[in-house]
Design a protein around this motif. Sequence first.
Motif, mmCIF file in Angstrom:
data_model
loop_
_atom_site.group_PDB
_atom_site.id
_atom_site.type_symbol
_atom_site.label_atom_id
_atom_site.label_comp_id
_atom_site.label_asym_id
_atom_site.label_seq_id
_atom_site.Cartn_x
_atom_site.Cartn_y
_atom_site.Cartn_z
ATOM 1 N N ILE A 19 5.836 2.206 20.782
ATOM 2 C CA ILE A 19 5.752 1.241 19.682
ATOM 3 C C ILE A 19 6.949 1.465 18.765
ATOM 4 C CG2 ILE A 19 4.466 0.523 17.612
ATOM 5 C CD1 ILE A 19 1.881 1.096 19.031
ATOM 6 N N LEU A 20 7.677 0.383 18.489
ATOM 7 C CA LEU A 20 8.797 0.470 17.549
ATOM 8 C C LEU A 20 8.242 0.407 16.129
ATOM 9 C CD1 LEU A 20 11.322 -1.936 19.347
ATOM 10 C CD2 LEU A 20 11.005 0.527 19.653
ATOM 11 N N THR A 21 8.769 1.272 15.250
ATOM 12 C CA THR A 21 8.196 1.438 13.908
ATOM 13 C C THR A 21 9.283 1.306 12.835
ATOM 14 O OG1 THR A 21 8.520 3.828 14.104
ATOM 15 C CG2 THR A 21 6.358 2.980 14.710
ATOM 16 N N ASP A 22 8.834 1.063 11.594
ATOM 17 C CA ASP A 22 9.752 1.051 10.436
ATOM 18 C C ASP A 22 10.084 2.488 10.056
ATOM 19 O OD1 ASP A 22 10.036 -1.792 9.635
ATOM 20 O OD2 ASP A 22 7.892 -1.707 9.268
ATOM 21 N N LEU B 271 9.726 -3.431 -4.464
ATOM 22 C CA LEU B 271 10.154 -4.176 -3.273
ATOM 23 C C LEU B 271 9.453 -3.581 -2.053
ATOM 24 C CD1 LEU B 271 13.986 -4.481 -4.063
ATOM 25 C CD2 LEU B 271 12.130 -6.032 -4.689
ATOM 26 N N THR B 272 8.953 -4.462 -1.184
ATOM 27 C CA THR B 272 8.110 -4.007 -0.069
ATOM 28 C C THR B 272 8.621 -4.558 1.266
ATOM 29 O OG1 THR B 272 6.684 -5.933 -0.420
ATOM 30 C CG2 THR B 272 6.025 -3.900 -1.500
ATOM 31 N N ASP B 273 8.164 -3.952 2.352
ATOM 32 C CA ASP B 273 8.472 -4.453 3.708
ATOM 33 C C ASP B 273 7.575 -5.655 4.012
ATOM 34 O OD1 ASP B 273 10.463 -2.588 4.867
ATOM 35 O OD2 ASP B 273 8.903 -1.094 4.646
ATOM 36 N N GLY B 274 7.856 -6.795 3.423
ATOM 37 C CA GLY B 274 6.973 -7.952 3.571
ATOM 38 C C GLY B 274 5.789 -7.830 2.623
ATOM 39 N N GLY C 203 11.201 -11.710 10.321
ATOM 40 C CA GLY C 203 11.672 -10.521 11.034
ATOM 41 C C GLY C 203 12.325 -9.503 10.123
ATOM 42 N N HIS C 204 12.763 -9.960 8.949
ATOM 43 C CA HIS C 204 13.465 -9.033 8.057
ATOM 44 C C HIS C 204 12.535 -8.226 7.150
ATOM 45 C CE1 HIS C 204 17.283 -11.140 9.111
ATOM 46 N NE2 HIS C 204 17.652 -9.890 9.108
ATOM 47 N N ARG C 205 11.257 -8.590 7.148
ATOM 48 C CA ARG C 205 10.242 -7.822 6.407
ATOM 49 C C ARG C 205 10.710 -7.499 4.986
ATOM 50 N NH1 ARG C 205 7.237 -9.343 7.327
ATOM 51 N NH2 ARG C 205 5.419 -8.024 7.398
ATOM 52 N N GLY C 206 10.758 -8.516 4.162
ATOM 53 C CA GLY C 206 11.106 -8.324 2.755
ATOM 54 C C GLY C 206 10.071 -8.971 1.859
ATOM 55 N N GLY C 207 9.946 -8.472 0.655
ATOM 56 C CA GLY C 207 9.017 -9.059 -0.290
ATOM 57 C C GLY C 207 8.888 -8.160 -1.500
ATOM 58 N N TYR C 208 7.974 -8.520 -2.374
ATOM 59 C CA TYR C 208 7.745 -7.677 -3.545
ATOM 60 C C TYR C 208 6.303 -7.805 -4.043
ATOM 61 C CZ TYR C 208 8.236 -11.822 -6.644
ATOM 62 O OH TYR C 208 8.066 -13.031 -7.265
ATOM 63 N N ILE C 209 5.857 -6.811 -4.823
ATOM 64 C CA ILE C 209 4.657 -6.913 -5.649
ATOM 65 C C ILE C 209 5.106 -6.868 -7.083
ATOM 66 C CG2 ILE C 209 2.322 -6.074 -6.089
ATOM 67 C CD1 ILE C 209 2.608 -3.937 -4.164
ATOM 68 N N GLY D 90 15.907 -6.161 4.139
ATOM 69 C CA GLY D 90 14.845 -6.959 3.531
ATOM 70 C C GLY D 90 14.995 -7.014 2.012
ATOM 71 N N GLN D 91 15.401 -5.906 1.410
ATOM 72 C CA GLN D 91 15.623 -5.904 -0.044
ATOM 73 C C GLN D 91 16.746 -6.881 -0.408
ATOM 74 O OE1 GLN D 91 15.817 -2.185 -2.235
ATOM 75 N NE2 GLN D 91 14.780 -1.045 -0.625
#
Lengths: 476, 476
Positions: free
Chosen positions: A130-133, B131-134, B291-297, B324-325
């Motif tokens: 499994i590829l992971t972050d 900043l979060t991974d999605g 696919g870039h897994r970016g986001g925020y809370i 993502g950031q």
Amino acid sequence: MITRDSLNPNLLRAQYAVRGPIVLRAQALEEQGRHIIYCNIGNPQALKQKPLSYIRQMLALLEYPELMSHSQTVQLFPEDIVVRAKEILKRHPHGTGAYTQSPGIPFIREAVAEFIRRRDGIPANKDTIILTDGASKGAQSVILALLKNRNDGFMIPIPQYPLYSATIDLQGGKQIGYYLDEQGRWQLNRDILTQSIMKAKREEINPVGIVVINPGNPTGAVLTRDNIVMVVEFAQEHALGIIADEVYQENVYDRQSHFFSFAKVMHEMKVRDVPLFSLHSISKGFLGECGHRGGYIEFRNLPDDVMAEFVKLQSISLCANVTGQISTYMMVAPPKPGDQSYETYIRERDAVLGDLKAKAETLGRGINQISGMSLDVPQGAMYAFVRFQLPPGRDVDVSSMTPAERREYEAKRDSDYCLALLEETGICVVPGSGFGQEPGTLHFRTTFLPPKDEIEEMVKQLKNFHEHYVRELAEV
Amino acid sequence: MITRDSLNPNLLRAQYAVRGPIVLRAQALEEQGRHIIYCNIGNPQALKQKPLSYIRQMLALLEYPELMSHSQTVQLFPEDIVVRAKEILKRHPHGTGAYTQSPGIPFIREAVAEFIRRRDGIPANKDTIILTDGASKGAQSVILALLKNRNDGFMIPIPQYPLYSATIDLQGGKQIGYYLDEQGRWQLNRDILTQSIMKAKREEINPVGIVVINPGNPTGAVLTRDNIVMVVEFAQEHALGIIADEVYQENVYDRQSHFFSFAKVMHEMKVRDVPLFSLHSISKGFLGECGHRGGYIEFRNLPDDVMAEFVKLQSISLCANVTGQISTYMMVAPPKPGDQSYETYIRERDAVLGDLKAKAETLGRGINQISGMSLDVPQGAMYAFVRFQLPPGRDVDVSSMTPAERREYEAKRDSDYCLALLEETGICVVPGSGFGQEPGTLHFRTTFLPPKDEIEEMVKQLKNFHEHYVRELAEV
């Protein structure tokens, strides 16, 4: 209104010293204009290590494939990278912007399997990868999945990388510390392991797994093949899964040392009943691509329905970031002899590794010349776990303390020391208590990542600071 | 040896229908050469939506800054993007390859705060943004942090996005479902909320938070300002934190509808004692950069020491991926009028949003013409939650079933239906039972992301399939 007391107690309990109060203080000093030498974390590119060109060329082309349609841009990229970028887009037309399959892009998992086959001469299968972050996410998944009951626990080294203690605390499991053998070059010791697991069982803790970090963080030790055999036998005897944190596998500097993967040793031992979770990452080695958060877990000796649960767990976060997946691909399938980018790749790789080796030696030799400090010159990884001595505190009788009181007292001693070091010199290291240490010993962990001239300067400053600090302490 | 029974029961319990068995079957069919229309997941770039140029140009330059030193390449990039890339590297010299501060790069958090100020006309502070991974990772952190005791629970909509149910299960909390009002365009209904929380309390469940998804997934509904006011008052009355999943805030197609953020409404109501956790993402809107897994809370109404615990939690995974950031930065600070890239940005943005609006209408109108199917034309988001009717099963008396039996029976009915749809037409949708639905109703969720001509074709196929399926069922 939420207060701290209304939060999950597991979160309150979790500690992560590598980014703890001393680092926050360093950031505050930096904002005031102080020059800080960040030796608290294995973050090579923050300390001027250059990324390898071939990875970044590939990422640029895949982020903006239009570059490949202009003849003038293409001239700026090695031919093999352009060819491979086109191949990747053919096999994965969605590019970097779409979710992938939960465990990761299939051809990349196949490339990881091939990397393991080539590295170890053993079979490997894309469906158990499994590829992971980054490796951290992989470790977190395994710990979450294996903690069934509240009294389940993981054996973790002392000293350890605090990802493990923090994640076990977060998931409400029990830490079962086992000391690494500082006198025996930080190898694992069967007697110590046995004592530790017996003590846990007496306390009604049920051990489900053991974490081994090889090459070691924070110790810099490389485990011998015999030592790994011993750990596998121990895990087999006690029905433990093994989390093998092997993210520093390319970081072996000592000529006598050699990296052996747990997968290879276990395969050669014909052990088929010990679950193995091997972690790897793009953040360390010679790539140092920490910011891209890429890595993988390889699973061994698991039934298919258990593997399916790990895939489901990954699916709840959808998939690892695709740029990290692509970087992992490039790590496991670098340029080959004959490729236009091959020579640059080798030159850049050898420069990074050669530099790290030289800096490990410079730091190790320098520190050993400081009276009251000692360490084994790191055989691998990116860290030195430096032992230092302070005069006993006045009016303090450690022998009358409970173990918890003594731990707290010594944690304050090494934290105060590291904080004073930061304030006086700008050098940011992490107290040994953040990783764990034997009672009566004091340490700090430092990376050897700063540029070479800064390391030489750092050793001098450490010497002056330490002598001064010890003198002041004796005079109080 | 590990078996499925030795795993964490919370993991075994967690379900994530969006990537469940029907999707696995679709992948298997695809490997056999079938053409599959993936309508199971909001993954625009897998369905031929193009990434916006300005984001990808920026990522290419930052991944391989050497491009900026060649005059011929620079001609291929808009001037403002090159200028901003240089600015970013000046403010953040480590580039994309180093870990950042745990909550994310400071100037990007400041840009997010500025985005909120501009969007809502309210104050915002970079120190309460992570900043979060999605958005998924953000939701997972909040749920982990707020579940203190085993009987703590979160109110979640029915139907809901299964990230929430899965994460609550994983962390050992309780789900407290509340029905959305299908007759009232899927808004929240105070009476239903009250009934739901009362029932939970009678069962000795302690509600700690409420999840609201606006615009809705899977419903496609956009909440009115009045509806949000009601939810805030409800949360205040019951001392609940609010998780506001606002990742579809740019996806509003209906002319009568308007997106109001919980932060804005709560600020205008002068409510200062309801903790708010607002989630945003680069995966949806018009970027579709899943696919870039970016986001925020963004956190509101939390004491500093609670905020510090969230930063610590983030630090255990080090930081969100830097690509993502950076993408999040570009989302909240897009090109401005006068910039060379501005017109392209506007054109690309409007094309994506116009296309989604047209497809929502095509799908909505088409499905409403199928006898036995109905839906509200989605006002926003990327989904339609289609209600369909099947003739009652022969020899089945639902009135004699327990609620659990009935749920299971109906879940099998909609799953069988979606599986047959997949096998016959290649259309992959998710059964309503994966999101939750009122007893006696059946649904499936579909995205309207495929290209327009495929959507038209899909509606025809759905009609044929449904008529055929109903006929067969009646004949059995």
